[in-house]
Design a protein around this motif. Structure first.
Motif, PDB file in Angstrom:
ATOM      1  N   GLY A 148       6.213  -9.761   0.979  1.00 31.38           N
ATOM      2  CA  GLY A 148       5.849  -9.715  -0.431  1.00 31.38           C
ATOM      3  C   GLY A 148       6.945  -9.158  -1.312  1.00 31.38           C
ATOM      4  N   LYS A 149       8.180  -9.209  -0.799  1.00 28.87           N
ATOM      5  CA  LYS A 149       9.283  -8.600  -1.558  1.00 28.87           C
ATOM      6  C   LYS A 149       9.695  -9.454  -2.750  1.00 28.87           C
ATOM      7  CE  LYS A 149      11.744  -5.824   1.847  1.00 28.87           C
ATOM      8  NZ  LYS A 149      12.860  -5.917   2.794  1.00 28.87           N
ATOM      9  N   THR A 150       9.596 -10.788  -2.633  1.00 30.03           N
ATOM     10  CA  THR A 150       9.963 -11.640  -3.773  1.00 30.03           C
ATOM     11  C   THR A 150       8.684 -12.081  -4.500  1.00 30.03           C
ATOM     12  OG1 THR A 150       9.780 -13.667  -2.483  1.00 30.03           O
ATOM     13  CG2 THR A 150      11.929 -12.577  -2.473  1.00 30.03           C
ATOM     14  N   ASP A 151       8.834 -12.516  -5.751  1.00 33.95           N
ATOM     15  CA  ASP A 151       7.667 -12.972  -6.519  1.00 33.95           C
ATOM     16  C   ASP A 151       6.986 -14.140  -5.825  1.00 33.95           C
ATOM     17  OD1 ASP A 151       8.184 -11.073  -8.359  1.00 33.95           O
ATOM     18  OD2 ASP A 151       8.981 -12.434  -9.901  1.00 33.95           O
ATOM     19  N   GLN A 152       7.836 -15.037  -5.288  1.00 31.08           N
ATOM     20  CA  GLN A 152       7.301 -16.231  -4.621  1.00 31.08           C
ATOM     21  C   GLN A 152       6.473 -15.832  -3.390  1.00 31.08           C
ATOM     22  OE1 GLN A 152      10.324 -18.740  -2.997  1.00 31.08           O
ATOM     23  NE2 GLN A 152       9.151 -20.608  -3.371  1.00 31.08           N
ATOM     24  N   GLU A 153       7.015 -14.895  -2.603  1.00 29.78           N
ATOM     25  CA  GLU A 153       6.311 -14.450  -1.390  1.00 29.78           C
ATOM     26  C   GLU A 153       5.016 -13.732  -1.779  1.00 29.78           C
ATOM     27  OE1 GLU A 153       8.758 -13.300   2.462  1.00 29.78           O
ATOM     28  OE2 GLU A 153       8.027 -11.500   1.466  1.00 29.78           O
ATOM     29  N   ALA A 154       5.104 -12.940  -2.860  1.00 26.40           N
ATOM     30  CA  ALA A 154       3.919 -12.190  -3.314  1.00 26.40           C
ATOM     31  C   ALA A 154       2.820 -13.165  -3.744  1.00 26.40           C
ATOM     32  CB  ALA A 154       4.307 -11.271  -4.468  1.00 26.40           C
ATOM     33  N   ASP A 155       3.195 -14.186  -4.541  1.00 23.62           N
ATOM     34  CA  ASP A 155       2.189 -15.151  -5.020  1.00 23.62           C
ATOM     35  C   ASP A 155       1.544 -15.885  -3.852  1.00 23.62           C
ATOM     36  OD1 ASP A 155       2.791 -14.414  -7.572  1.00 23.62           O
ATOM     37  OD2 ASP A 155       4.011 -16.188  -8.033  1.00 23.62           O
ATOM     38  N   ARG A 156       2.372 -16.247  -2.882  1.00 18.21           N
ATOM     39  CA  ARG A 156       1.849 -16.983  -1.725  1.00 18.21           C
ATOM     40  C   ARG A 156       0.881 -16.111  -0.922  1.00 18.21           C
ATOM     41  NH1 ARG A 156       2.186 -21.817   0.281  1.00 18.21           N
ATOM     42  NH2 ARG A 156       2.170 -22.039   2.544  1.00 18.21           N
ATOM     43  N   VAL A 173      -6.900  -7.686   7.042  1.00 15.21           N
ATOM     44  CA  VAL A 173      -5.858  -6.694   7.327  1.00 15.21           C
ATOM     45  C   VAL A 173      -4.586  -7.135   6.603  1.00 15.21           C
ATOM     46  CG1 VAL A 173      -4.318  -5.817   9.145  1.00 15.21           C
ATOM     47  CG2 VAL A 173      -6.784  -5.970   9.568  1.00 15.21           C
ATOM     48  N   LEU A 174      -3.954  -6.200   5.910  1.00 14.54           N
ATOM     49  CA  LEU A 174      -2.650  -6.470   5.279  1.00 14.54           C
ATOM     50  C   LEU A 174      -1.628  -5.606   5.995  1.00 14.54           C
ATOM     51  CD1 LEU A 174      -3.638  -6.393   1.480  1.00 14.54           C
ATOM     52  CD2 LEU A 174      -3.352  -8.401   2.980  1.00 14.54           C
ATOM     53  N   GLU A 175      -0.738  -6.256   6.746  1.00 12.44           N
ATOM     54  CA  GLU A 175       0.236  -5.487   7.536  1.00 12.44           C
ATOM     55  C   GLU A 175       1.623  -5.591   6.914  1.00 12.44           C
ATOM     56  OE1 GLU A 175       0.135  -6.050  11.784  1.00 12.44           O
ATOM     57  OE2 GLU A 175       2.011  -4.925  12.060  1.00 12.44           O
ATOM     58  N   SER A 176       2.251  -4.437   6.706  1.00 18.53           N
ATOM     59  CA  SER A 176       3.623  -4.376   6.180  1.00 18.53           C
ATOM     60  C   SER A 176       3.806  -5.233   4.932  1.00 18.53           C
ATOM     61  CB  SER A 176       4.633  -4.798   7.252  1.00 18.53           C
ATOM     62  OG  SER A 176       4.641  -3.892   8.290  1.00 18.53           O
ATOM     63  N   VAL A 177       2.895  -5.065   4.003  1.00 12.93           N
ATOM     64  CA  VAL A 177       2.984  -5.763   2.708  1.00 12.93           C
ATOM     65  C   VAL A 177       3.425  -4.713   1.682  1.00 12.93           C
ATOM     66  CG1 VAL A 177       1.623  -6.898   0.900  1.00 12.93           C
ATOM     67  CG2 VAL A 177       1.189  -7.438   3.309  1.00 12.93           C
ATOM     68  N   VAL A 178       4.353  -5.059   0.807  1.00 12.19           N
ATOM     69  CA  VAL A 178       4.808  -4.055  -0.169  1.00 12.19           C
ATOM     70  C   VAL A 178       3.602  -3.582  -0.999  1.00 12.19           C
ATOM     71  CG1 VAL A 178       7.219  -4.840  -0.266  1.00 12.19           C
ATOM     72  CG2 VAL A 178       5.565  -5.797  -1.849  1.00 12.19           C
ATOM     73  N   ALA A 179       3.598  -2.288  -1.263  1.00  8.68           N
ATOM     74  CA  ALA A 179       2.386  -1.646  -1.801  1.00  8.68           C
ATOM     75  C   ALA A 179       1.840  -2.301  -3.083  1.00  8.68           C
ATOM     76  CB  ALA A 179       2.648  -0.157  -2.010  1.00  8.68           C
ATOM     77  N   PRO A 180       2.677  -2.631  -4.089  1.00 10.05           N
ATOM     78  CA  PRO A 180       2.097  -3.225  -5.303  1.00 10.05           C
ATOM     79  C   PRO A 180       1.431  -4.578  -5.031  1.00 10.05           C
ATOM     80  CG  PRO A 180       4.367  -2.525  -5.684  1.00 10.05           C
ATOM     81  CD  PRO A 180       4.114  -2.399  -4.219  1.00 10.05           C
ATOM     82  N   VAL A 181       1.959  -5.336  -4.090  1.00  5.58           N
ATOM     83  CA  VAL A 181       1.374  -6.645  -3.770  1.00  5.58           C
ATOM     84  C   VAL A 181       0.043  -6.453  -3.034  1.00  5.58           C
ATOM     85  CG1 VAL A 181       1.739  -8.830  -2.554  1.00  5.58           C
ATOM     86  CG2 VAL A 181       3.648  -7.722  -3.731  1.00  5.58           C
ATOM     87  N   ALA A 182       0.004  -5.477  -2.122  1.00  5.36           N
ATOM     88  CA  ALA A 182      -1.255  -5.188  -1.412  1.00  5.36           C
ATOM     89  C   ALA A 182      -2.322  -4.765  -2.424  1.00  5.36           C
ATOM     90  CB  ALA A 182      -1.027  -4.101  -0.372  1.00  5.36           C
ATOM     91  N   LYS A 183      -1.907  -3.989  -3.410  1.00  7.08           N
ATOM     92  CA  LYS A 183      -2.845  -3.542  -4.444  1.00  7.08           C
ATOM     93  C   LYS A 183      -3.350  -4.735  -5.270  1.00  7.08           C
ATOM     94  CE  LYS A 183      -3.160   0.254  -7.700  1.00  7.08           C
ATOM     95  NZ  LYS A 183      -2.447   1.330  -8.354  1.00  7.08           N
ATOM     96  N   ARG A 184      -2.419  -5.632  -5.566  1.00  2.00           N
ATOM     97  CA  ARG A 184      -2.799  -6.829  -6.344  1.00  2.00           C
ATOM     98  C   ARG A 184      -3.801  -7.682  -5.563  1.00  2.00           C
ATOM     99  NH1 ARG A 184       1.667 -11.398  -7.514  1.00  2.00           N
ATOM    100  NH2 ARG A 184       0.175 -13.055  -7.979  1.00  2.00           N
ATOM    101  N   ILE A 185      -3.534  -7.886  -4.278  1.00  4.56           N
ATOM    102  CA  ILE A 185      -4.459  -8.672  -3.441  1.00  4.56           C
ATOM    103  C   ILE A 185      -5.832  -7.987  -3.425  1.00  4.56           C
ATOM    104  CG2 ILE A 185      -4.941  -9.433  -1.065  1.00  4.56           C
ATOM    105  CD1 ILE A 185      -1.865  -9.673  -0.684  1.00  4.56           C
ATOM    106  N   THR A 186      -5.809  -6.678  -3.265  1.00  2.56           N
ATOM    107  CA  THR A 186      -7.065  -5.905  -3.197  1.00  2.56           C
ATOM    108  C   THR A 186      -7.889  -6.113  -4.471  1.00  2.56           C
ATOM    109  OG1 THR A 186      -5.951  -4.315  -1.779  1.00  2.56           O
ATOM    110  CG2 THR A 186      -7.982  -3.565  -2.849  1.00  2.56           C
ATOM    111  N   LYS A 187      -7.204  -6.136  -5.601  1.00  2.00           N
ATOM    112  CA  LYS A 187      -7.915  -6.328  -6.881  1.00  2.00           C
ATOM    113  C   LYS A 187      -8.492  -7.731  -7.007  1.00  2.00           C
ATOM    114  CE  LYS A 187      -6.021  -2.972 -10.037  1.00  2.00           C
ATOM    115  NZ  LYS A 187      -4.743  -2.700 -10.691  1.00  2.00           N
ATOM    116  N   GLU A 188      -7.764  -8.716  -6.467  1.00  2.21           N
ATOM    117  CA  GLU A 188      -8.198 -10.123  -6.619  1.00  2.21           C
ATOM    118  C   GLU A 188      -9.370 -10.500  -5.716  1.00  2.21           C
ATOM    119  OE1 GLU A 188      -6.432 -13.023  -8.115  1.00  2.21           O
ATOM    120  OE2 GLU A 188      -4.707 -12.003  -8.996  1.00  2.21           O
ATOM    121  N   LEU A 189      -9.511  -9.772  -4.586  1.00  2.97           N
ATOM    122  CA  LEU A 189     -10.521 -10.166  -3.598  1.00  2.97           C
ATOM    123  C   LEU A 189     -11.839  -9.440  -3.794  1.00  2.97           C
ATOM    124  CD1 LEU A 189      -8.536 -10.138  -0.209  1.00  2.97           C
ATOM    125  CD2 LEU A 189      -9.000 -12.084  -1.701  1.00  2.97           C
TER     126      LEU A 189
END
Ligand code: KIV
Length: 251
Positions: A148-156, A173-189
């Motif tokens: 999730g380091k790049t915007d493209q990877e994060a969106d995917r 389970v979210l493993e080794s995902v950069v923290a802001p992206v994990a937070k974003r996924i958490t909010k969306e689900l």
């Protein structure tokens, strides 16, 4: 154990791996909500460099031990690599894991798993997803890398998480995902996210038991949360017993 078709985890989700009766019973007594019979057992129990040598028979055997100890906790059994290559195989493997005592199953991967998740759920078997770093692909990827380091990877990752949710997973389970992206996924689900190396913004956390209790000192991942030093305790106990044998031999 919750009914299979209605698994709703409480937030914050407390999850830990367990591989045998004593570790599962101790984790159950500590009040963990989820016990994962992870294919990480290939590393911390069997001593292999990664999880790719784990078989369905291994996970079934360890699931039966964990299930014997789990009275309240949900036992989730991991699909090992090459046991869910298509929906039919996934359903057959899932049935075997449930028969071994699991309350739910977990598989790694994103869009490619949607049909398999649907097929398993249609058999009334609950599925946990796993996104981010996928240990079963460590050889192709050449190591354990943050996702999730790049915007493209994060969106995917976000899109994959939404796809898994609509396919029917009850948690991811979210493993080794950069923290802001994990937070974003958490909010969306709507379903809970359970992080490992993904920051504090998830709905819960999971760790490998041996890392938490300090039972595998030869390799400790950077995100491990270490709360014990069981390896030293074991060594000291063994040294004490060995000394007694040697002193008795001198008498
Ligand atoms: O196998 C395992 O232990 C896992 C956890 C790291 C989530 O999949």
């Amino acid at each position: 154990m919750p009914e299979k078709s209605s698994i709703r985890l409480r937030r914050p989700v407390s999850a830990i791996t367990a591989y045998d009766y004593p570790s599962a019973r101790l984790a159950e007594e500590a009040g963990f909500q989820v016990l994962l019979v992870g294919d990480s057992l290939g590393m911390v129990v069997a001593g292999n460099p990664d999880t790719t040598s784990v078989t369905l028979e291994h996970i079934k055997y360890h699931t039966s031990m964990v299930a014997r100890a789990a009275k309240k906790a949900l036992v989730v059994a991991d699909f090992p690599i090459n046991t869910y290559r298509d929906p039919e195989e996934a359903v057959e493997s899932a049935r075997q894991l449930i028969d071994a005592g699991a309350g739910a199953v977990k598989l790694e991967g994103g869009f490619g798993q949607v049909e398999k998740i649907r097929a398993i759920c249609s058999e009334d078997i609950c599925v946990m997803g796993h996104l981010g770093m996928l240990p079963q692909r460590v050889r192709e990827e050449g190591g354990y890398k943050k996702k999730g380091k790049t915007d493209q990877e994060a969106d995917r990752l976000v899109e994959a998480a939404l796809a898994l949710e609509s396919a029917g997973v009850f948690a991811i389970v979210l493993e080794s995902v950069v923290a802001p992206v994990a937070k974003r996924i958490t909010k969306e689900l709507s379903v809970p996210t359970i992080g490992i190396g993904a920051g504090a913004g998830c709905d819960g956390q999971i760790r490998v038991l041996h890392d938490v209790i300090g039972a595998y000192p030869w390799f400790v991942p950077p995100f491990a949360t270490v709360y014990g030093n069981v390896a030293t305790e074991i060594k000291e106990a063994l040294a004490g017993y060995k000394q007694e044998i040697e002193e008795a031999a001198i008498d």
